[in-house]
Design a protein around this motif. Sequence first.
Motif, PDB file in Angstrom:
ATOM      1  N   THR A 141      43.362  22.022   9.175  1.00  0.00           N
ATOM      2  CA  THR A 141      44.302  20.904   9.148  1.00  0.00           C
ATOM      3  C   THR A 141      43.683  19.709   9.863  1.00  0.00           C
ATOM      4  N   THR A 142      44.426  18.614   9.903  1.00  0.00           N
ATOM      5  CA  THR A 142      43.915  17.410  10.552  1.00  0.00           C
ATOM      6  C   THR A 142      43.733  17.600  12.061  1.00  0.00           C
ATOM      7  N   GLY A 177      48.775  17.109   9.921  1.00  0.00           N
ATOM      8  CA  GLY A 177      49.054  18.449   9.429  1.00  0.00           C
ATOM      9  C   GLY A 177      48.600  18.714   8.012  1.00  0.00           C
ATOM     10  N   VAL A 178      48.017  17.730   7.332  1.00  0.00           N
ATOM     11  CA  VAL A 178      47.547  17.899   5.957  1.00  0.00           C
ATOM     12  C   VAL A 178      46.319  18.809   5.953  1.00  0.00           C
ATOM     13  N   ALA A 179      46.157  19.591   4.906  1.00  0.00           N
ATOM     14  CA  ALA A 179      45.015  20.500   4.798  1.00  0.00           C
ATOM     15  C   ALA A 179      43.742  19.716   4.482  1.00  0.00           C
TER      16      ALA A 179
END
Length: 187
Positions: free
Chosen positions: A3-4, A57-59
């Motif tokens: 994640t980020t 929270g982005v992959a």
Amino acid sequence: MATTADIKNGLVINYNNDLFQIVEFLHVKPGKGPAFVRTKLRNLTTGRVIDNTFNSGVAIYPVRVERRTFQFLYKDETGFNFMDNETFDQITLDGKLVEGADLMKEGQNVEILINTETEAPLTLELPPFVELEVTYAEPGIRGDTANSPKKPVEVETGAKIMVPLFIEQGEKIRIDTRTYDYVERVK
């Protein structure tokens, strides 16, 4: 998959079906709205740097890479030739993968980023500083010392560097490979 929160400088990720290296990043938590990560990404195939913002929270999809030490052998019409210091295998890199080629001299050690899945070289990194001999320098003009003047010199690899007036032909100087700035004289 990561994640980020796993973003760090130097991380290589697969983004838009291409490989990018994170040059710098900043986690931002505004007072209103969701958090995000602002990044500068360098495309490893073209060398272009782009700005991109990821929502928190982005992959992201990291790529496994390895830094290997290679010795620069020579340059010819096919590109730059290097030898692996451990296995003695030789590889040839295209000129667009080599930044700062005019500061490389034969026999110098460099680090090459290798994609471990495909064993393909991605990018080359010079050491932060190199020591080179000045092969051509015009004499400094006496009395011209206002505002710390500089003059152009040519070093043994053919690069042109701006140095203080007191540097003369035949001297060795240390150069910052990231900015092409003169650092100091070397004895």
